[in-house]
Scaffold this active site. Sequence first.
Site, PDB file in Angstrom:
ATOM      1  N   ASP A  38       0.623  -1.325   0.320  1.00 15.01           N
ATOM      2  CA  ASP A  38       0.092   0.028  -0.045  1.00 15.01           C
ATOM      3  C   ASP A  38       0.950   0.910  -0.308  1.00 15.01           C
ATOM      4  OD1 ASP A  38      -1.992   1.673   1.229  1.00 15.01           O
ATOM      5  OD2 ASP A  38      -3.345  -0.054   1.149  1.00 15.01           O
ATOM      6  N   ASP A  64       3.713   1.462  -4.807  1.00 12.04           N
ATOM      7  CA  ASP A  64       2.638   2.198  -5.540  1.00 12.04           C
ATOM      8  C   ASP A  64       1.874   1.790  -6.963  1.00 12.04           C
ATOM      9  OD1 ASP A  64       1.712   4.186  -7.324  1.00 12.04           O
ATOM     10  OD2 ASP A  64       2.711   6.107  -7.473  1.00 12.04           O
ATOM     11  N   TYR A 175     -12.878   6.001 -14.038  1.00  7.51           N
ATOM     12  CA  TYR A 175     -13.347   4.924 -12.750  1.00  7.51           C
ATOM     13  C   TYR A 175     -13.852   3.994 -13.888  1.00  7.51           C
ATOM     14  CZ  TYR A 175     -14.600   2.110  -8.732  1.00  7.51           C
ATOM     15  OH  TYR A 175     -13.888   1.426  -7.814  1.00  7.51           O
ATOM     16  N   LYS A 179     -11.921   0.528 -14.354  1.00  2.00           N
ATOM     17  CA  LYS A 179     -12.794  -0.931 -13.986  1.00  2.00           C
ATOM     18  C   LYS A 179     -13.252  -2.220 -14.779  1.00  2.00           C
ATOM     19  CE  LYS A 179     -12.460  -0.494  -9.876  1.00  2.00           C
ATOM     20  NZ  LYS A 179     -11.214  -0.675  -9.146  1.00  2.00           N
ATOM     21  N   THR A 210     -16.594   1.835   2.931  1.00  2.00           N
ATOM     22  CA  THR A 210     -15.159   1.591   3.054  1.00  2.00           C
ATOM     23  C   THR A 210     -15.193   3.304   2.807  1.00  2.00           C
ATOM     24  OG1 THR A 210     -14.340   1.964   0.995  1.00  2.00           O
ATOM     25  CG2 THR A 210     -15.085  -0.103   1.874  1.00  2.00           C
ATOM     26  N   THR A 213     -16.520   5.624   0.069  1.00  3.62           N
ATOM     27  CA  THR A 213     -17.714   5.550   0.112  1.00  3.62           C
ATOM     28  C   THR A 213     -18.199   6.691   1.074  1.00  3.62           C
ATOM     29  OG1 THR A 213     -18.602   4.249   1.133  1.00  3.62           O
ATOM     30  CG2 THR A 213     -18.708   3.735  -1.341  1.00  3.62           C
TER      31      THR A 213
HETATM   32  P1  NAP Z   1     -10.004   2.262   0.377  1.00  6.62           P
HETATM   33  O1  NAP Z   1     -10.230   2.330   1.694  1.00  6.62           O
HETATM   34  O2  NAP Z   1      -9.570   3.646   0.188  1.00  6.62           O
HETATM   35  O3  NAP Z   1      -8.778   1.719  -0.017  1.00  6.62           O
HETATM   36  C1  NAP Z   1      -8.159   1.846  -0.853  1.00  6.62           C
HETATM   37  C2  NAP Z   1      -6.432   1.436  -1.213  1.00  6.62           C
HETATM   38  O4  NAP Z   1      -5.766   1.896  -1.940  1.00  6.62           O
HETATM   39  C3  NAP Z   1      -6.026   2.671   0.252  1.00  6.62           C
HETATM   40  O5  NAP Z   1      -5.130   1.984   1.552  1.00  6.62           O
HETATM   41  C4  NAP Z   1      -5.010   2.562  -0.897  1.00  6.62           C
HETATM   42  O6  NAP Z   1      -3.832   3.938  -0.168  1.00  6.62           O
HETATM   43  C5  NAP Z   1      -4.826   1.619  -1.651  1.00  6.62           C
HETATM   44  N1  NAP Z   1      -4.274   2.703  -2.759  1.00  6.62           N
HETATM   45  C6  NAP Z   1      -4.807   3.430  -3.825  1.00  6.62           C
HETATM   46  N2  NAP Z   1      -3.685   3.671  -4.401  1.00  6.62           N
HETATM   47  C7  NAP Z   1      -2.631   3.173  -4.426  1.00  6.62           C
HETATM   48  C8  NAP Z   1      -1.409   2.896  -5.453  1.00  6.62           C
HETATM   49  N3  NAP Z   1      -1.165   4.240  -6.484  1.00  6.62           N
HETATM   50  N4  NAP Z   1      -0.767   2.097  -4.636  1.00  6.62           N
HETATM   51  C9  NAP Z   1      -0.596   1.198  -3.766  1.00  6.62           C
HETATM   52  N5  NAP Z   1      -2.096   1.359  -2.786  1.00  6.62           N
HETATM   53  C10 NAP Z   1      -3.098   2.261  -3.385  1.00  6.62           C
HETATM   54  O7  NAP Z   1     -11.320   1.417  -0.253  1.00  6.62           O
HETATM   55  P2  NAP Z   1     -12.352   0.745  -0.659  1.00  6.62           P
HETATM   56  O8  NAP Z   1     -13.217   1.121  -0.844  1.00  6.62           O
HETATM   57  O9  NAP Z   1     -11.791  -0.752   0.153  1.00  6.62           O
HETATM   58  O10 NAP Z   1     -11.386   0.983  -2.309  1.00  6.62           O
HETATM   59  C11 NAP Z   1     -10.702  -1.031  -2.546  1.00  6.62           C
HETATM   60  C12 NAP Z   1     -11.096  -1.243  -4.121  1.00  6.62           C
HETATM   61  O11 NAP Z   1     -12.202  -1.348  -4.363  1.00  6.62           O
HETATM   62  C13 NAP Z   1     -10.522  -0.434  -4.794  1.00  6.62           C
HETATM   63  O12 NAP Z   1      -9.985  -1.015  -6.335  1.00  6.62           O
HETATM   64  C14 NAP Z   1     -12.500   0.251  -5.134  1.00  6.62           C
HETATM   65  O13 NAP Z   1     -12.695   0.975  -6.683  1.00  6.62           O
HETATM   66  C15 NAP Z   1     -13.030  -1.121  -5.058  1.00  6.62           C
HETATM   67  N6  NAP Z   1     -14.119  -0.480  -5.476  1.00  6.62           N
HETATM   68  C16 NAP Z   1     -14.847   0.259  -4.241  1.00  6.62           C
HETATM   69  C17 NAP Z   1     -16.210   0.086  -3.747  1.00  6.62           C
HETATM   70  C18 NAP Z   1     -16.568   0.441  -2.926  1.00  6.62           C
HETATM   71  O14 NAP Z   1     -18.351   0.843  -2.520  1.00  6.62           O
HETATM   72  N7  NAP Z   1     -16.027   0.509  -1.616  1.00  6.62           N
HETATM   73  C19 NAP Z   1     -17.447  -0.884  -5.049  1.00  6.62           C
HETATM   74  C20 NAP Z   1     -16.891  -1.139  -5.871  1.00  6.62           C
HETATM   75  C21 NAP Z   1     -14.836  -0.886  -6.236  1.00  6.62           C
HETATM   76  P3  NAP Z   1      -3.577   5.052   0.134  1.00  6.62           P
HETATM   77  O15 NAP Z   1      -4.532   5.477   2.243  1.00  6.62           O
HETATM   78  O16 NAP Z   1      -2.010   6.039   0.367  1.00  6.62           O
HETATM   79  O17 NAP Z   1      -4.802   6.304  -0.482  1.00  6.62           O
END
Ligand code: NAP
Length: 270
Positions: A38, A64, A175, A179, A210, A213
């Site tokens: 991360d 990254d 986005y 995806k 998370t 959202t």
């Molecule tokens: P989250 O809690 O924000 O987690 C995302 C994580 O990815 C964070 O720890 C972030 O680190 C890390 N990250 C971002 N850019 C990065 C990079 N370039 N290199 C390494 N790490 C990086 O969000 P989440 O909801 O769990 O999302 C996880 C995945 O699920 C994402 O791909 C998202 O698009 C997908 N998703 C989420 C939802 C939803 O409703 N939450 C729905 C559909 C899909 P930092 O904190 O340092 O930025």
Amino acid sequence: MAGRLDGKVAVVTGGASGIGKACALRFAHEGADIVVADLDEERAHETVAEVKAAGRGSFFVRTDTSKHEDCEELAARVYSAYGRANALVAAAGISHALYVSGKEAAGPVSPEREASFIINKPIEYWEKVLAVNLTGVMYTNRAFARRMVEHAQGGSIVNIASGAAKIPIPGAADYCVSKAGVWMLTKTLALELAPRGVRVNAIGPGFIETPMTATARADEARGQQILSGIPMGRFGRPEDIANTALFLASDEASYFTGEILFPDGGLFTG
Ligand code: NAP
């Protein structure tokens, strides 16, 4: 009782937060050692500590995922420590170009969404989202798939896509395209790797509780509007996605490859 991932090594990108963290902890409770990749060191170390408290080995590699060298370094560190990776969960992602997890956490559709339409969106915003959400997934998939093939130990790759891979969202074309690209990457790579014993699948979560959202959920009217579109009447929990990832990573899914599962409470059913 035997764990479903006993003796396995799993790498989780985005493992510091949200869905990635839930996967890391769920997998650890099923017997896997976890490497957390991360950007966010502080929260990543919290995940590592929680995995260790569950009795499993764990370490953090600052990565990254939009940088090819970082992904290669991550894979090299994992193989140097363990000599293998049995599973990769690619969960690192951003909802839009200015998204910083846990800080500025607006969802992909903002109230000012016209400013985010393709005709208005700065080119560098598009490039950033594609670099992290699509190319970054390809970099991690490539780095681990190559080693899984070289070591002839098989493996399971689970890419976190989104329901947005199949449903267009005005203002979030970058986005949605990223995806949809992950979905196609998953299918293509699955066919390339099937004869080599590496399975590649994806998950398309619905609307999950998370940091990504948090802003939308904190706005009561917006939260209610989203909730009213979810047939099951609740937001998803990170554990809902972790359970799906666990299935795909485990031997229970040994005949699955190139597939995408949509744990979304019916949100994107059609
Ligand atoms: P989250 O809690 O924000 O987690 C995302 C994580 O990815 C964070 O720890 C972030 O680190 C890390 N990250 C971002 N850019 C990065 C990079 N370039 N290199 C390494 N790490 C990086 O969000 P989440 O909801 O769990 O999302 C996880 C995945 O699920 C994402 O791909 C998202 O698009 C997908 N998703 C989420 C939802 C939803 O409703 N939450 C729905 C559909 C899909 P930092 O904190 O340092 O930025």
